[in-house]
Enzyme design. Structure first.
Site, PDB file in Angstrom:
ATOM      1  N   GLY A  86       0.926  -1.324   0.228  1.00  7.66           N
ATOM      2  CA  GLY A  86       0.009   0.261  -0.171  1.00  7.66           C
ATOM      3  C   GLY A  86       0.747   1.441   0.094  1.00  7.66           C
ATOM      4  O   GLY A  86       2.056   1.385  -0.264  1.00  7.66           O
ATOM      5  N   GLY A  88       2.331   3.794   1.394  1.00  5.10           N
ATOM      6  CA  GLY A  88       2.991   4.173   2.921  1.00  5.10           C
ATOM      7  C   GLY A  88       3.786   5.557   3.234  1.00  5.10           C
ATOM      8  O   GLY A  88       3.830   5.817   4.139  1.00  5.10           O
ATOM      9  N   ARG A 172       3.481  13.976  -8.071  1.00  7.99           N
ATOM     10  CA  ARG A 172       3.765  12.357  -9.537  1.00  7.99           C
ATOM     11  C   ARG A 172       2.247  12.583  -9.955  1.00  7.99           C
ATOM     12  O   ARG A 172       1.513  13.106  -9.339  1.00  7.99           O
ATOM     13  CB  ARG A 172       4.073  11.330  -8.767  1.00  7.99           C
ATOM     14  N   ARG A 179      -1.696  -1.265  -9.771  1.00  6.29           N
ATOM     15  CA  ARG A 179      -0.364  -1.969 -10.438  1.00  6.29           C
ATOM     16  C   ARG A 179      -1.338  -3.677 -10.362  1.00  6.29           C
ATOM     17  O   ARG A 179      -2.649  -3.735  -9.335  1.00  6.29           O
ATOM     18  CB  ARG A 179       0.226  -2.212  -8.880  1.00  6.29           C
ATOM     19  N   ASP A 248       4.367  -5.031  -7.611  1.00  5.45           N
ATOM     20  CA  ASP A 248       3.340  -4.016  -6.770  1.00  5.45           C
ATOM     21  C   ASP A 248       3.898  -2.045  -7.703  1.00  5.45           C
ATOM     22  O   ASP A 248       3.691  -1.280  -8.001  1.00  5.45           O
ATOM     23  CB  ASP A 248       3.925  -3.184  -5.288  1.00  5.45           C
ATOM     24  N   ASN A 249       5.599  -2.177  -8.324  1.00  3.70           N
ATOM     25  CA  ASN A 249       5.928  -0.972  -9.102  1.00  3.70           C
ATOM     26  C   ASN A 249       5.210  -1.911 -10.428  1.00  3.70           C
ATOM     27  O   ASN A 249       6.175  -1.113 -11.250  1.00  3.70           O
ATOM     28  CB  ASN A 249       7.152  -1.043  -8.918  1.00  3.70           C
TER      29      ASN A 249
END
Ligand code: AMP
Ligand code: MG
Length: 490
Positions: A86, A88, A172, A179, A248-249
């Site tokens: 998540g 963070g 960003r 993801r 997750d990326n």
């Protein structure tokens, strides 16, 4: 000044995220506003640079219409499943529909702790923020799908890693921050309802053509595989190593995300790894397509119940779709390589010709970017061979390849200048070389000098143009300038 937010993610079920505002910082100071991107988004760059604007970019002020939240996701990190990661240290302020009609997330990275922080402090250090700013904007200028950097602000606070480092927040911008790991989060909880809700959300948002398909979810998986195949091919055609391709990326939109330990290769070798935490070379340059399939297989597993009622049929569907990745990747990679060596009318044998060059480059530590850039000149004029062959430890390795290449070029009737221009448009002169990136970061962090950062951004904004006076930025590092490892910097 208002942001025209329209927050579709915030309208998804409450267990998709945690609602919370950014944590205020002590003394926000603007490092950089991306003027071009601000205008593209319909935002006034002068307002963003004003005291109120900087307060927003630092997370000290919530703009009207924002619905700040931290997204839940899971992920495989270096092959190990972590059921809860998540945001963070990131807060999604909201989604903005730009004048061009495109919807984009506006996210503050380094915005303070969230329920997903685990043991982290929720903050980002200035160095990694500048690194992401530089490299993501360079990727964009290279024409590669990527998240973007709208702004960087210093917080006036320290973050404590091995040393005390100045803190910063990056704004960003992304098509979304959804993801592979977002799907995994719900699948791991056997929350099928949520997997379906998320899938419907991403179909509407990123892959609308899938909605009309007989089974939209199969079509969605295929669209994501295609987007990732194209993306990874494009990375590799400019020598980019992501460095931490955890699930997750990896985005669902097909944008590059997370620039922690990423790097561009100088000398070409498929085994190249920079990331200090990638001991086994899992995410080495040449492994990237294989890892992408591995990650997409995890996505397929999460989507499995949606692909077909019968599990065996669903697995068969998934396998068939995943098999499409290799084909699509290979086609994109080979077409890209052909363009890089100046070929526009494909023939059998072209891929082998390009592969032979790559092998000779690997054996001879030839600089990836310069070899292809010089090839554009040599294609038009053999007197340019001198600069090119000298990039090879043993120039004879190039000499042995060149006649076959020239014979193949001669089979295509293209004016030399036309070919040279096409090759230059496929082969950048300027990439964010590690030593240049490190130099810009060091000046900013250690001496509060942003000029090298600014200059580097200017150079990288026009990667395909010759830039008189800036030739140094195109050069590989001298032995003493070589950067051997990059760090996550979290
Ligand atoms: P990354 O390595 O940046 O992809 O992050 C992996 C996970 O660690 C994500 O869940 C991040 O939100 C979390 N994380 C990374 N750095 C921090 C930090 N300084 N504080 C809290 N969470 C973090
Ligand atoms: Mg990440």
């Amino acid at each position: 000044m208002t942001f025209p937010f329209d927050n579709t993610y915030a309208r998804l079920p409450e267990h998709f995220f945690a609602r919370l505002p950014p944590t205020e910082v002590a003394a926000p100071r603007l490092i950089k506003v991306n003027q071009g991107l601000a205008r593209e988004l319909g935002l006034d760059p002068d307002w963003l640079a004003s005291a109120v604007g900087v307060a927003v970019l630092a997370g000290n002020r919530i703009p009207d219409g924002a619905e700040p939240l931290a997204q839940a996701y899971a992920g495989h990190q270096f092959g190990n499943f972590v059921p809860q990661l998540g945001d963070g240290r990131a807060i999604l302020l909201g989604e903005l529909v730009a004048p061009d009609g495109r919807r984009r997330d506006i996210q503050l990275k380094g915005a303070g702790p969230t329920p997903f922080s685990r043991r982290g402090d929720g903050r980002a250090a200035l160095g990694p923020v500048l690194r992401e700013y530089i490299v993501s904007e360079a990727m964009h200028a290279l024409g590669i799908p990527t998240t973007r950097a709208l702004a960087a602000v210093a917080t006036g606070e320290y973050v404590f890693r091995e040393d005390a480092l100045p803190g910063a927040v990056l704004t960003r911008v992304a098509a979304s921050h959804i993801r592979v790991g977002t799907f995994q989060y719900f699948a791991a909880r056997q929350d099928l309802e949520a997997v379906k809700t998320l899938a419907d959300h991403v179909i509407a948002r990123h892959h609308p053509a899938a909605a009309a398909a007989e089974n939209p979810y199969r079509s969605l998986l295929a669209a994501i595989c295609a987007a990732q195949a194209d993306l990874v091919a494009r990375w590799m055609l400019v020598g980019f190593i992501h460095g931490v391709m955890n699930t997750d990326n990896m985005t669902i939109s097909g944008e590059t995300i997370d620039f922690g330990p990423c790097a561009f290769m100088d000398a070409y070798h498929p085994g190249t790894v920079f990331s200090s935490i990638d001991q086994g070379g899992r995410y080495a340059f040449g492994n990237q397509p294989r890892i992408a399939i591995w990650n997409l297989t995890r996505l397929a597993e999460a989507l499995l119940p949606l692909l077909a009622e019968d599990q065996d049929a669903a697995i068969e569907d998934a396998q068939r779709i995943l098999a499409g990745f290799a084909e699509r990747f290979q086609a994109a990679w080979e077409a890209g390589l052909a363009r890089k060596i100046g070929l526009t009318q494909p023939r059998p044998g072209d891929a082998a010709l390009a592969q032979d060059l790559l092998e000779r480059m690997a054996e001879n530590e030839a600089d990836f970017t310069l070899t292809f850039r010089h090839l554009a000149d040599a294609a038009a004029d053999p007197s340019a061979d001198a600069a090119l062959r000298s990039l090879f430890a043993d120039p004879a390795a190039f000499d042995a390849w060149a006649p076959r290449w020239r014979a193949r070029l001669a089979e295509e009737e293209v004016a030399p200048e036309t070919r040279r221009a096409a090759m230059r448009a496929a082969n950048p002169a300027f990439i964010p070389r590690n030593h240049q990136v490190e130099r810009a970061i060091a000046a900013a962090v250690q001496a509060d000098d942003l000029r090298p950062f600014e200059t580097l951004l200017e150079v990288l904004a026009r990667p395909f143009d010759d830039q008189p006076g800036r030739e140094d930025y195109a050069l590989p590092p001298k032995p003493e300038e070589r950067v051997l490892a990059t760090f996550c910097g979290t």
